[in-house]
Write a protein that holds these residues in place. Structure first.
Motif, PDB file in Angstrom:
ATOM      1  N   GLU A   1       0.791  -1.027  -0.566  1.00  0.00           N
ATOM      2  CA  GLU A   1      -0.094   0.138   0.018  1.00  0.00           C
ATOM      3  C   GLU A   1       0.983   0.655  -0.005  1.00  0.00           C
TER       4      GLU A   1
ATOM      5  N   ASP B   1       1.072   5.825   0.416  1.00  0.00           N
ATOM      6  CA  ASP B   1       0.342   6.959  -0.177  1.00  0.00           C
ATOM      7  C   ASP B   1       0.877   7.991  -0.220  1.00  0.00           C
TER       8      ASP B   1
ATOM      9  N   ASP C   1      -4.316  14.776  -1.542  1.00  0.00           N
ATOM     10  CA  ASP C   1      -3.424  13.567  -1.270  1.00  0.00           C
ATOM     11  C   ASP C   1      -4.157  12.246  -1.864  1.00  0.00           C
ATOM     12  N   ASP C   2      -3.802  11.490  -2.496  1.00  0.00           N
ATOM     13  CA  ASP C   2      -4.343  10.740  -3.520  1.00  0.00           C
ATOM     14  C   ASP C   2      -5.426  10.081  -3.459  1.00  0.00           C
ATOM     15  N   LYS C   3      -5.960  10.382  -2.367  1.00  0.00           N
ATOM     16  CA  LYS C   3      -7.391   9.602  -2.635  1.00  0.00           C
ATOM     17  C   LYS C   3      -8.315  10.590  -2.138  1.00  0.00           C
ATOM     18  N   GLY C   4      -8.263  12.402  -2.879  1.00  0.00           N
ATOM     19  CA  GLY C   4      -8.958  12.898  -2.744  1.00  0.00           C
ATOM     20  C   GLY C   4      -9.386  13.938  -1.873  1.00  0.00           C
ATOM     21  N   LYS C   5      -8.525  13.941  -0.491  1.00  0.00           N
ATOM     22  CA  LYS C   5      -9.086  14.488   0.159  1.00  0.00           C
ATOM     23  C   LYS C   5      -8.101  15.536   0.229  1.00  0.00           C
TER      24      LYS C   5
ATOM     25  N   ASP D   1     -13.564  15.955   0.440  1.00  0.00           N
ATOM     26  CA  ASP D   1     -13.391  14.986  -0.172  1.00  0.00           C
ATOM     27  C   ASP D   1     -14.137  14.635  -1.636  1.00  0.00           C
TER      28      ASP D   1
ATOM     29  N   LYS E   1     -14.008  12.881  -3.930  1.00  0.00           N
ATOM     30  CA  LYS E   1     -14.807  11.331  -4.256  1.00  0.00           C
ATOM     31  C   LYS E   1     -16.533  11.061  -3.762  1.00  0.00           C
ATOM     32  N   LYS E   2     -16.467  11.942  -2.691  1.00  0.00           N
ATOM     33  CA  LYS E   2     -17.765  12.359  -2.210  1.00  0.00           C
ATOM     34  C   LYS E   2     -18.417  13.536  -2.940  1.00  0.00           C
TER      35      LYS E   2
END
Length: 396
Positions: free
Chosen positions: A305, A307, A352-356, A377, A379-380
């Motif tokens: 994993e 980040d 970050d790469d999670k879209g936050k 966020d 992605k939401k």
């Protein structure tokens, strides 16, 4: 933005000539300042005062679903000569941003701080006492700092809360700073945790400086690394709990440019936790006088994993360039004073790469210091906006 009590504690370290950057715990401070900044939650008001050079108070009132607050008191045996009004404190002293490390300093000799009167020593070791009571939960935290010697500091901290195991915990930390290297020994009542940290700086040894008085120091014969434009540091930590029969280790490297560096200042770090398989690298650069960039890459060799986080810091100038050019003409050639641009605001952003995404704007509005932040966020789609908050601070 630093709270007023943290600002006073930083001034205590500076006045007692303690280098907070020469520690393994501070290895990744630059990246943390640029990427892990705190976003305010709800509405919070801080009112503080430095009633005397040795005594400070602070009161906090917040509203994040319910009303809460805190009362803080601080005492320093060494009178602090610092600006205390929120309108006078330079914003650079309150905002945690890119840190430019300075050359290592030789530790003071023991006799430099001795004060004798009629055959008796009357000098006292610098000490700081801080306490904070949180309401309405009645949580109490305390801190005690004492400069035992020019190379040693004792730090005792504790928290009392009925919701914690055993009603609270305490931490003892003995720090040693010899310039060339530093060590730390810690003990926590939480699981009887024992720990050891160390940091070594490659290059010249500041202890080789030859000095007659603390105000007039000269170096010994030049060392091949004396005129380096950067410094490489290596450190490690280990901790163990005999109650839980568990422990951990980590090690790290840091390379940072020094004031003699002619290009853009930058800092690179590498930290490894071999037991957990975590590896983290950071790179931060001050791309301009009013801009800093930073990135961090985390990877786990066991789970694969990863980040990625990137961040930027932008400062807003208070004066126009034309005003500074006009003011510089008023300075006589023989004066040592340098006219500099001042700033009245800074924008921090990280993603970050999670879209936050996190955004933080900190500025001065007349007599007040204001921090406004929000989290998103991406992605939401239905609820993209997360936490939002504002903090207002005033000190006298």
């Amino acid at each position: 933005m630093l709270e007023f009590m943290d600002y006073v504690q930083t001034a205590f370290h500076a006045q007692s000539r303690w280098n907070i950057d020469n520690s393994y715990a501070a290895l990744t401070t630059t990246a943390q300042n640029l990427l892990d900044f705190r976003i305010p939650q709800g509405l919070r008001l801080h009112v503080s005062s430095l009633s005397s050079p040795s005594f400070a108070t602070s009161y906090t009132l917040g509203s994040n679903g319910l009303v809460d607050g805190s009362l803080s008191f601080l005492y320093s045996s060494s009178g602090l000569s610092i600006a205390s009004k929120s309108s006078d404190i330079r914003l650079e002293h309150l905002v945690r941003g890119y840190r430019r490390l300075q050359e290592l300093q030789r530790p003071d000799e023991l006799h430099w701080n001795e004060i004798w009167h009629q055959g008796k020593r009357i000098d006292r070791k610098d000490a700081l006492l801080y306490g904070r009571l949180y309401l309405p939960g009645s949580t109490l935290e305390a801190l005690y700092l004492r400069r035992i010697s020019p190379t040693r500091m004792l730090r005792l901290s504790g928290v009392s809360d009925a919701s914690l195991p055993n009603g609270g915990s305490a931490l003892a930390l003995l720090q040693n700073d010899y310039g060339k290297y530093s060590t730390e020994y810690l003990y926590s009542t939480d699981s009887a945790l024992l720990g050891l940290r160390g940091l070594y700086n490659f290059g010249y040894d500041p202890r080789t400086l030859v000095s007659q008085q603390p105000q007039h120091s000269t170096r010994a014969p030049a060392h091949p690394w004396d005129h380096q434009s950067g410094r490489l540091s290596a450190g490690a930590e280990a901790y163990f709990s005999p109650i839980n029969k568990s422990g951990g280790v980590s090690c790290g490297l840091r390379f940072t440019t020094l004031p003699t560096h002619t290009g853009f200042p930058y800092t690179m770090t590498l930290t490894v936790n071999p037991l957990m398989g975590n590896l983290s690298t950071t790179y931060a650069v001050q791309a301009g006088r009013y801009m800093a960039l930073c990135s961090r890459f985390d990877f786990n060799v066991y789970s694969y994993e990863s980040d990625v986080v990137v961040g930027v810091e932008l400062w807003r100038r208070k004066q126009a360039a034309a005003d500074v050019a006009w003011a510089s003409k008023l300075v006589r050639p023989g004066w040592s004073k340098v006219v500099e641009d001042d700033v009245n605001g800074v924008l921090k952003a990280q993603m970050d790469d999670k879209g936050k995404v996190g955004l933080l704007w900190e500025c001065r509005v007349k007599e007040l210091l204001v921090s406004l932040g929000a989290g998103f966020d991406l992605k939401k789609r239905e609820r993209m906006l997360g936490s939002v908050g504002i903090e207002v601070s005033y000190s006298s």
